[in-house]
Design an enzyme around this catalytic site. Structure first.
Site, short mmCIF file in Angstrom:
data_model
loop_
_atom_site.label_atom_id
_atom_site.label_comp_id
_atom_site.label_asym_id
_atom_site.label_seq_id
_atom_site.Cartn_x
_atom_site.Cartn_y
_atom_site.Cartn_z
N HIS A 44 -3.93 -3.36 -10.82
CA HIS A 44 -3.23 -2.38 -9.61
C HIS A 44 -2.98 -3.69 -8.85
O HIS A 44 -3.40 -2.98 -7.66
CB HIS A 44 -2.93 -1.39 -9.98
CG HIS A 44 -2.78 -0.28 -10.83
ND1 HIS A 44 -1.67 -0.55 -11.11
CD2 HIS A 44 -3.66 -0.06 -11.56
CE1 HIS A 44 -1.75 -0.28 -12.52
NE2 HIS A 44 -2.59 0.80 -12.81
N ASP B 58 -0.59 -1.38 -4.48
CA ASP B 58 -0.80 -1.40 -5.51
C ASP B 58 0.05 -2.69 -6.05
O ASP B 58 0.31 -3.96 -5.32
CB ASP B 58 -0.33 -0.38 -6.11
CG ASP B 58 -0.69 -0.16 -7.59
OD1 ASP B 58 -0.25 -0.50 -8.11
OD2 ASP B 58 -1.05 1.20 -7.84
N GLU C 59 -7.33 1.71 -14.96
CA GLU C 59 -6.09 0.50 -16.39
C GLU C 59 -6.55 -0.67 -15.65
O GLU C 59 -5.07 -1.53 -15.48
CB GLU C 59 -4.73 1.14 -16.13
CG GLU C 59 -4.94 2.68 -15.78
CD GLU C 59 -2.79 2.87 -15.38
OE1 GLU C 59 -2.71 4.51 -16.16
OE2 GLU C 59 -2.69 2.80 -14.44
C1 ACM Z 1 -4.22 6.74 -12.30
O1 ACM Z 1 -2.95 8.04 -12.57
N1 ACM Z 1 -3.75 5.53 -12.53
C2 ACM Z 1 -4.88 6.54 -11.91
#
Ligand code: ACM
Ligand code: ZN
Length: 766
Positions: free
Chosen positions: A266, A191, A331
């Site tokens: 991410h 991440d 996101e």
């Molecule tokens: C997430 O909780 N961003 C998948």
């Protein structure tokens, strides 16, 4: 013998005969088996009990022996020789070593215990069931279980990027899953805040991407980025050898590991190591805490990006034999793509009408690659945006809507909606819990999760493969803290995915859990005790205008002691029996005891009895979807909202002003009107700019009787409740309140421009 005594003995004997065999409820297996018949008598485990196994189950026998050694310190003999004369044995029997069936039978008779299944996996599950029975005692109730899971996908996720978790803990985590017959571990390996997987072709991913500056002295949202000259020292990663070892460890426990390699967003840790695959070229640093909004993404216009990612996925697939590879997809902020000539060029060339379609292009291209290697792509529900890749499986996290859409379109789905599956949320009263990311997901709510949405037909519902608990680690810095967030909610999730819907029963689950905690204690698992904490709520009598106080715990049979004067309750304080009428304002304190000891933390609630209690509220502006609390009376029920906006006591309005009119039912002398407001900067909840109070005798003509400004700086980051008050000294029946929302978040806020919340609870009229 006197005739009386003789009769008594006969009566006792008859009573004994007529009493049912041990009731099923005292068999405390979690997840609850799907078919169980209680038999007569017991099997008594002793040091001479033998474990006999059929061919190919030697490891299974070892597992069982180790569990029994742990529970009773017996070193049982293991053998693959069965003789007709054998008694006092546990027999493990498999039909087909190549079968993948998840069904098993467990037959406990006074002379023997038989675990049998088509498959080794089924036998393993039978052993897990027996292990729990054995841990309760050496005398094991005779019974017969025929059991198989409701869902094929029964998962837990773990984020090791936000905080690195050592490999020993990852193995322990796998043991936790195995205990509950879960079969999938979703390993969130990379991440923004850390890359944790060794990739030989790109060593900087872990040399650089696995490390960040240590800001452990600050909470996640307060951590400053790396400064020039600072050396990253916090982090860690798994070597490929370690990963192979963990994958094998999981496979031995019939757990598939799905690795997650996040893209196209991410990915800041990866871009810090290899900035050439970003849109801007960097340079970057690995963020030691919050990174929001997560702006950087892999450049979708650069073919080299895809080569890089395909190389990484190739090494990943060599390590992980799972059918699924998770590519994240959540996101993605498209700002960089909008500004990048290469990305824009790609959109033109591929005829993509917006950046959502560019994301879809990205995911489809990666899917094609994975499929060419015989794998399947899985991604968070954002991968639906701009068009779903043809064979993708969707992990529905932003509620169940994405999952419903995907299932209707014929795609497989794993349900992980935040509202039931996010184990990084608070599991109890915010004021009693260690700091968490937010939200509120108590144990009992996890238990009530139904993974199949009503919107789906039977045919569509077949695409719901199962569900999963997610453990995001921003606020989980240690492995013991991870255990705290995972337990006991994992037990509830296990039952959600294993046990048939019609057999689920919350009270029965809580009753089994009360016994099951002995195993958790003995395993030294740091499970949360939040279920023992007292929840103080109120019942409003709108006719008599009275407030009744109610206290409860999620755990069964609490011994709640309370005080009304703000002092700490002791075992000698009044015992809570049933809801009682509160006669005057009180600071209620409550503790749940077990014998003489405290079983819970101390809960507190303030109830203010005032002239507005249970008044009619009209002409009110509040958000009907989110913070509706218990309806309109909520702001005149005397109960003050806590520091948690999700405690059911707050109401809110987003972007707009708050107004309401209170009808006291008759003209009263009013001295003062106060309203409590919440500020929680990180959740975009701000005090109002000002508050105005107006009064009226008839509800038609109002006059302004007071106005106050808020003087607390808008960027105050502490979470607090502030009362704004107006002194009035007037006669009125109607009181109108107007509080102005700041409108949008300030420019310095991570979510600048986002519509701010104004949250209010309790309009106190004196
Ligand atoms: C997430 O909780 N961003 C998948
Ligand atoms: Zn780009």
């Amino acid at each position: 013998m006197k005739i009386n005594n003789f009769l008594t003995i006969i009566l006792i004997f008859l009573f004994y005969l007529s009493s049912p065999a041990k009731d099923a409820n005292t068999i405390t297996i979690i997840p609850k088996p799907n078919e169980m018949k209680i038999g007569k008598g017991n099997f008594v485990l002793n040091p001479s009990t033998k474990i006999i196994y059929s061919q190919g189950l030697d490891k299974h026998a070892d597992f069982l022996r180790d569990y029994i050694k742990f529970s009773h310190n017996f070193n049982l003999l293991i053998t693959d020789k069965i003789t007709e004369t054998n008694k006092n044995f546990i027999y493990l029997n498999v039909k087909d070593l190549n079968s993948d069936s998840e069904e098993y039978e467990l037959d406990i008779q006074p002379s023997k215990i038989m675990i049998s299944s088509e498959s080794p996996k089924g036998v393993f599950y039978g052993i897990q069931t027996l292990r729990q029975l054995i841990h309760s005692g050496k005398k094991i109730q005779c019974l017969k279980i025929v059991d198989k899971p409701r869902f094929v996908y029964r998962g837990m996720h773990l984020d090791v990027s936000r905080h690195f978790m050592p490999k020993e803990f990852v193995k322990k985590y796998i043991d936790f899953l195995a205990m509950y017959k879960m079969n999938t571990f979703h390993w969130h390996l990379v991440d923004d805040q850390g890359w944790r997987l060794e990739i030989k072709k790109y060593p900087k991913l872990t040399e650089v991407g696995a490390w960040r500056v240590d800001r452990g002295d600050k909470t996640w949202r307060e951590r400053e980025p790396q400064k020039p000259g600072e050396v990253p020292t916090y982090g860690g990663f798994y070597t490929q050898e370690e990963v192979k070892d963990i994958v094998k460890y999981a496979a031995d426990r019939y757990i598939t590991i799905i690795p997650e390699i996040e893209m196209p967003g991410h990915c800041l840790a990866a871009l810090t190591a290899y900035p050439e695959y970003s849109c801007t070229g960097g340079p970057f640093t690995v963020p030691p805490g919050t990174y929001w909004p997560p702006l950087e993404a892999f450049c979708a216009g650069n073919d080299k990006t895809f080569e890089f990612l395909e190389d990484i996925l190739t090494e990943t697939m060599e390590l992980f034999p799972s059918k699924y590879i998770h590519i994240g997809g959540d996101e993605v902020v498209k700002t960089r793509w909008k500004e990048c000539p290469k990305c824009q060029e790609r959109m033109k060339k591929e005829n993509l009408k917006d950046e959502n379609e560019l994301q879809s292009y990205f995911v489809k291209r990666i899917e094609k690659f994975l499929v060419s290697k015989g794998r399947k792509l899985i991604g968070w529900d954002e991968i639906l945006e701009g068009g779903l890749a043809p064979e993708a499986t969707v992990m529905s996290w932003r509620g169940t809507i994405g999952g419903i859409e995907a299932a209707k379109a014929g795609h497989d789905v794993i349900m992980t909606p935040t509202s039931y599956c996010y184990f990084d949320y608070y599991q109890g009263n915010l004021e009693l819990e260690p700091i968490a990311i937010g939200g509120y997901l108590p144990l009992t709510k996890v238990y009530q999760f139904e993974p199949i949405p009503e919107e789906l037909s039977n045919e569509e519902a077949k695409h719901i493969l199962g569900a999963q608990g997610n453990v995001w680690a921003e606020f989980i810095p240690t492995t013991t803290h991870a255990e705290y967030m995972v337990f006991p909610r994992i037990a509830a999730m296990a039952e959600v995915v294993w046990t048939n819907k019609n057999l689920k029963d919350l009270k029965d689950f809580m009753s089994r859990l009360a016994h099951h905690t002995k195993l958790l204690d003995d395993l030294k698992i740091n499970y949360a005790k939040s279920m023992y904490d007292v929840k103080i709520t109120s019942i409003l009598d709108t006719i008599k205008k009275q407030v009744k106080v109610e206290m409860s715990t999620e755990a069964l049979n609490p011994d709640i002691r309370y005080t009304l004067d703000g002092t700490e309750p002791t075992k000698k304080s009044p015992k809570y029996k049933e809801p009682f009428i509160l006669k005057k304002s009180a600071k209620i304190h409550a503790i749940n005891f077990y014998d003489k000891n405290k079983k819970s933390k101390e809960s507190t609630t303030e109830i203010v009895l005032h002239k507005g209690i249970a008044s009619i509220v009209t002409n009110i502006n509040y958000d009907k979807k989110r913070y509706i609390a218990k309806g309109l009376y909520n702001i005149v029920d005397g109960v003050r909202g806590s520091l948690n906006q999700n405690d059911g006591k707050w109401q809110g309005v987003q972007g707009n002003d708050f107004f309401a009119t209170i009808d006291l039912g008759e003209v009263k002398n009013i001295k003062k009107v106060s309203i409590g407001f919440l500020q929680n900067y990180h959740f975009s909840i701000f005090l109002p700019r000002d508050l105005e109070v107006l009064t009226s005798l008839d509800g038609k003509e109002f006059k302004s009787v007071g106005k106050v400004q808020n003087t607390i700086p808008i960027d105050e980051k502490k979470i607090f409740v502030k009362d704004l008050s107006c002194d009035i000294n007037d006669k009125a029946r109607f009181i109108q309140i107007k509080a102005s929302n700041i409108g949008v978040n300030p420019d310095t806020h991570p979510d600048k421009g986002f519509k701010s919340w104004l949250m209010f609870d309790e309009i106190i009229i004196e």
